[in-house]
Design a protein around this motif. Sequence first.
Motif, PDB file in Angstrom:
ATOM      1  N   ASP A  24      -8.528   7.738  -0.114  1.00 13.75           N
ATOM      2  CA  ASP A  24      -7.698   6.543   0.031  1.00 13.75           C
ATOM      3  C   ASP A  24      -7.433   6.334   1.513  1.00 13.75           C
ATOM      4  OD1 ASP A  24      -7.435   5.705  -2.598  1.00 13.75           O
ATOM      5  OD2 ASP A  24      -5.639   6.887  -2.951  1.00 13.75           O
ATOM      6  N   ARG A  25      -7.470   5.078   1.929  1.00 10.90           N
ATOM      7  CA  ARG A  25      -7.218   4.761   3.336  1.00 10.90           C
ATOM      8  C   ARG A  25      -5.746   4.988   3.693  1.00 10.90           C
ATOM      9  NH1 ARG A  25     -10.323   2.144   7.207  1.00 10.90           N
ATOM     10  NH2 ARG A  25     -11.924   1.934   5.624  1.00 10.90           N
ATOM     11  N   LEU A  26      -4.867   4.714   2.722  1.00  5.89           N
ATOM     12  CA  LEU A  26      -3.433   4.894   2.929  1.00  5.89           C
ATOM     13  C   LEU A  26      -2.979   6.162   2.225  1.00  5.89           C
ATOM     14  CD1 LEU A  26      -2.334   1.223   2.119  1.00  5.89           C
ATOM     15  CD2 LEU A  26      -2.833   2.205   4.364  1.00  5.89           C
ATOM     16  N   MET A  31       3.915  10.852  -2.400  1.00  4.51           N
ATOM     17  CA  MET A  31       3.284  12.172  -2.291  1.00  4.51           C
ATOM     18  C   MET A  31       3.625  12.773  -0.927  1.00  4.51           C
ATOM     19  SD  MET A  31       1.347  14.572  -3.557  1.00  4.51           S
ATOM     20  CE  MET A  31       0.679  13.800  -5.008  1.00  4.51           C
ATOM     21  N   LYS A  32       4.267  13.918  -0.936  1.00  5.27           N
ATOM     22  CA  LYS A  32       4.550  14.611   0.311  1.00  5.27           C
ATOM     23  C   LYS A  32       3.289  15.338   0.763  1.00  5.27           C
ATOM     24  CE  LYS A  32       9.416  15.292  -0.582  1.00  5.27           C
ATOM     25  NZ  LYS A  32      10.511  16.250  -0.733  1.00  5.27           N
ATOM     26  N   ASP A  39      -8.850  19.143   1.180  1.00  6.98           N
ATOM     27  CA  ASP A  39      -9.622  19.766   2.256  1.00  6.98           C
ATOM     28  C   ASP A  39     -10.047  18.763   3.323  1.00  6.98           C
ATOM     29  OD1 ASP A  39      -9.876  22.523   1.100  1.00  6.98           O
ATOM     30  OD2 ASP A  39     -10.763  21.353  -0.532  1.00  6.98           O
ATOM     31  N   LEU A  40     -10.175  17.507   2.937  1.00  8.89           N
ATOM     32  CA  LEU A  40     -10.646  16.474   3.851  1.00  8.89           C
ATOM     33  C   LEU A  40     -10.026  15.152   3.454  1.00  8.89           C
ATOM     34  CD1 LEU A  40     -12.728  15.520   6.068  1.00  8.89           C
ATOM     35  CD2 LEU A  40     -14.350  15.212   4.178  1.00  8.89           C
ATOM     36  N   TRP A  41      -9.590  14.387   4.455  1.00  5.45           N
ATOM     37  CA  TRP A  41      -9.123  13.022   4.210  1.00  5.45           C
ATOM     38  C   TRP A  41     -10.201  12.110   4.775  1.00  5.45           C
ATOM     39  CZ3 TRP A  41      -3.821  10.733   6.158  1.00  5.45           C
ATOM     40  CH2 TRP A  41      -3.607   9.478   5.576  1.00  5.45           C
ATOM     41  N   ALA A  42     -10.986  11.500   3.910  1.00  5.57           N
ATOM     42  CA  ALA A  42     -12.155  10.722   4.315  1.00  5.57           C
ATOM     43  C   ALA A  42     -11.837   9.226   4.333  1.00  5.57           C
ATOM     44  CB  ALA A  42     -13.321  11.025   3.387  1.00  5.57           C
ATOM     45  N   LYS A  43     -11.040   8.802   5.294  1.00 11.92           N
ATOM     46  CA  LYS A  43     -10.647   7.390   5.397  1.00 11.92           C
ATOM     47  C   LYS A  43     -11.841   6.478   5.662  1.00 11.92           C
ATOM     48  CE  LYS A  43      -6.273   8.557   7.609  1.00 11.92           C
ATOM     49  NZ  LYS A  43      -5.445   8.314   8.803  1.00 11.92           N
ATOM     50  N   SER A  48     -12.536  -1.115   3.163  1.00 10.02           N
ATOM     51  CA  SER A  48     -11.799  -1.650   4.308  1.00 10.02           C
ATOM     52  C   SER A  48     -10.485  -2.258   3.817  1.00 10.02           C
ATOM     53  CB  SER A  48     -12.628  -2.722   5.014  1.00 10.02           C
ATOM     54  OG  SER A  48     -12.806  -3.846   4.152  1.00 10.02           O
ATOM     55  N   SER A  49      -9.528  -2.365   4.723  1.00  9.43           N
ATOM     56  CA  SER A  49      -8.235  -2.953   4.360  1.00  9.43           C
ATOM     57  C   SER A  49      -8.407  -4.375   3.846  1.00  9.43           C
ATOM     58  CB  SER A  49      -7.296  -2.946   5.565  1.00  9.43           C
ATOM     59  OG  SER A  49      -6.994  -1.623   5.938  1.00  9.43           O
ATOM     60  N   THR A  50      -9.278  -5.143   4.476  1.00 18.67           N
ATOM     61  CA  THR A  50      -9.521  -6.519   4.052  1.00 18.67           C
ATOM     62  C   THR A  50     -10.068  -6.564   2.628  1.00 18.67           C
ATOM     63  OG1 THR A  50      -9.978  -7.150   6.334  1.00 18.67           O
ATOM     64  CG2 THR A  50     -10.767  -8.643   4.621  1.00 18.67           C
TER      65      THR A  50
END
Length: 122
Positions: A24-26, A31-32, A39-43, A48-50
Amino acid sequence: MTSIKIKRVYEDFEESDGYRVLVDRLWPRGMKKENLHYDLWAKDITPSSTLRKWYHQNMDENWEAFVSAYQKELDNVPDMGSYIDELKKHPVVTLLYASKDSTHNHAIILQSYLEALLEHAR
């Protein structure tokens, strides 16, 4: 070969999840950071936000177009090869998403996309 699963971020961590990738981009609501095992945040491989905002305006009617547009975005991710190289190191990868809809969300599209790339990379 790597097996790719998907799971909501709000579900409990399990050892069988393997390598956990937040897709997730956000950051997920409520969630704390210390409570989410990932293991990885794959933004970079998320919509895309648009595109995300457009899709959420009318999710039922926009689903097919969203699938196509998101796949095109994935085709243009500059570091996709690096993601594939990382995923190949793990027998099980779980993509973590926050959407309440378990049948119409970007993680399903991403799962299929990554499985095809992994199959081709064999």
